[in-house]
Structures are given as structure tokens and as C-alpha cells.
Design a protein around this motif. Structure first.
Motif, short mmCIF file in Angstrom:
data_model
loop_
_atom_site.label_atom_id
_atom_site.label_comp_id
_atom_site.label_asym_id
_atom_site.label_seq_id
_atom_site.Cartn_x
_atom_site.Cartn_y
_atom_site.Cartn_z
N SER A 49 46.77 42.72 48.54
CA SER A 49 46.18 42.13 47.18
C SER A 49 44.57 41.92 47.08
N GLN A 50 44.18 41.96 46.04
CA GLN A 50 42.59 42.00 45.81
C GLN A 50 42.41 40.99 44.43
N ILE A 51 41.22 40.69 44.45
CA ILE A 51 40.75 40.02 43.11
C ILE A 51 39.61 40.76 42.68
N VAL A 52 39.82 41.39 41.20
CA VAL A 52 38.76 42.09 40.90
C VAL A 52 37.92 41.07 39.88
N LEU A 53 36.65 41.36 40.28
CA LEU A 53 35.67 40.55 39.61
C LEU A 53 35.27 41.16 38.08
N GLU A 54 34.66 40.28 37.16
CA GLU A 54 34.30 40.94 35.87
C GLU A 54 33.62 42.19 35.75
N ASP A 55 32.72 42.38 36.93
CA ASP A 55 31.86 43.72 36.91
C ASP A 55 32.66 44.84 37.71
N GLY A 56 34.01 44.56 37.97
CA GLY A 56 34.80 45.57 38.75
C GLY A 56 34.64 45.63 40.36
N THR A 57 33.90 44.62 40.80
CA THR A 57 33.70 44.43 42.19
C THR A 57 35.20 44.03 42.78
N VAL A 58 35.67 44.65 43.81
CA VAL A 58 36.82 44.37 44.30
C VAL A 58 36.72 43.39 45.61
N VAL A 59 37.57 42.29 45.55
CA VAL A 59 37.40 41.51 46.93
C VAL A 59 38.68 41.34 47.33
N ASN A 60 38.92 41.85 48.61
CA ASN A 60 40.37 41.70 49.15
C ASN A 60 40.59 40.26 49.45
N ILE A 61 41.94 40.08 49.57
CA ILE A 61 42.56 38.76 50.07
C ILE A 61 42.89 38.93 51.53
N PHE A 62 42.04 38.18 52.23
CA PHE A 62 41.67 38.46 53.66
C PHE A 62 41.40 40.06 53.92
N PRO A 63 40.78 40.35 55.16
CA PRO A 63 40.35 41.80 55.32
C PRO A 63 41.65 42.45 55.59
N SER A 64 41.78 43.88 55.23
CA SER A 64 42.83 44.72 55.12
C SER A 64 43.43 44.74 56.73
N TRP A 65 42.50 44.53 57.66
CA TRP A 65 42.80 44.71 59.01
C TRP A 65 43.58 43.42 59.69
N ASN A 66 43.78 42.36 58.87
CA ASN A 66 44.07 41.17 59.26
C ASN A 66 45.58 40.93 58.85
N LYS A 67 46.39 40.43 59.52
CA LYS A 67 47.80 40.47 59.38
C LYS A 67 47.98 39.50 58.10
N GLN A 68 47.09 38.48 57.82
CA GLN A 68 47.17 37.54 56.74
C GLN A 68 47.08 38.45 55.25
N SER A 69 46.42 39.55 55.36
CA SER A 69 46.20 40.27 54.32
C SER A 69 47.56 40.90 53.45
N LEU A 70 48.71 40.70 54.21
CA LEU A 70 49.88 40.98 53.91
C LEU A 70 50.32 39.86 53.00
N ARG A 71 50.65 40.20 51.53
CA ARG A 71 50.98 39.24 50.53
C ARG A 71 52.48 39.33 50.29
N SER A 72 53.18 38.22 49.84
CA SER A 72 54.65 37.97 49.65
C SER A 72 54.90 38.74 48.36
N PRO A 73 56.07 39.29 48.07
CA PRO A 73 56.57 40.06 46.87
C PRO A 73 56.60 38.99 45.73
N SER A 74 56.94 37.55 46.08
CA SER A 74 56.54 36.56 44.95
C SER A 74 55.45 36.25 44.43
N GLU A 75 54.35 36.26 45.36
CA GLU A 75 53.14 36.08 45.04
C GLU A 75 52.73 37.09 44.18
N ALA A 76 52.77 38.66 44.39
CA ALA A 76 52.33 39.51 43.91
C ALA A 76 52.77 39.72 42.39
N GLN A 77 54.32 39.31 42.38
CA GLN A 77 54.96 39.37 41.10
C GLN A 77 54.20 38.47 40.11
#
Length: 119
Positions: A49-77
Motif C-alpha cells: 500500500s501507498q499514500i498518494v499526496l495531493e500532487d501525485g507523489t507516491v509514498v510507500n507504507i514501509f519500503p517495498s523490500w521490508n516485510k512490514q510493507s505487506l499490509r493486511s486485507p482488512s486494512e486495504a479494504q
């Protein structure tokens, strides 16, 4: 307690890299089924998952290579397509020291995630 600065765009992100902030934007996520996993019994999907800022800049929730970047289905939903406020330390264009350092991505080391109402 000190009031946290708010990050809403790339300029804010660059200026506050390395600091604990409130990051405000739209929550997005992608799910995919990995071809190879560390656990042969794993049959599910990975959600990043990511948070997209008002100008379109994408900020990943934790680095993609980090296990913590895996988000739960309930959070995503719960959050996908919604405006959220993430609290944590941000890093502009982080690179991994362990894998291909060609990968550069902005990240938030998330401590808290909530819905937000823009003023």
C-alpha cells in the motif's frame, strides 16, 4: 508534545525527510500472488500500500523490500480510496543497502494510520 508537521506534497516530503510527520493523502493498494515465497505452504496474496499526496507523489507504507510493507486485507479494504493521515518518519527516495540500490522510493515508517477530514 511537539506538533507534527504535515506533509501534503513532494516539496514538504523533501524538506521533512528523516522527521516524524503527519502524511496526508489517498490510500491505494495493489495485491498480487507471488510466484515464489519463503513459505511453500503460503497460498495467499501480497498486499502493498501507498499514500498518494495531493500532487501525485507516491509514498510507500514501509519500503517495498521490508516485510512490514505487506499490509493486511482488512486494512486495504478499510482505507483504499479514502483520504488518510499516516503518522511516522518519512524518507524521500530511500534505497536498500541489501538489494539493488537502483530502487529509490519515498516511504513512511508508519506508526499510526487514521481516516482524516481535510480542512
Amino acid at each position: 508534545m511537539e506538533e507534527l508537521k504535515i506533509v501534503r506534497n513532494r516539496e514538504d516530503l523533501m524538506g521533512l525527510s528523516g522527521k516524524k510527520v503527519k502524511l496526508v493523502g489517498y490510500y491505494t493498494s495493489q495485491s498480487y500472488k507471488p510466484q515464489v515465497t519463503g513459505n511453500p505452504d503460503f497460498q495467499g496474496v501480497y498486499i502493498k500500500s501507498q499514500i498518494v499526496l495531493e500532487d501525485g507523489t507516491v509514498v510507500n507504507i514501509f519500503p517495498s523490500w521490508n516485510k512490514q510493507s505487506l499490509r493486511s486485507p482488512s486494512e486495504a479494504q478499510k482505507y483504499t480510496g479514502k483520504i488518510v493521515q499516516g503518522i511516522g518518519v518519512v524518507e524521500f527516495e530511500a534505497t536498500s543497502r541489501m538489494i539493488n540500490s537502483q530502487i529509490r522510493e519515498s516511504v513512511i515508517y508508519l506508526e499510526e494510520l487514521n481516516f482524516t477530514v481535510l480542512p
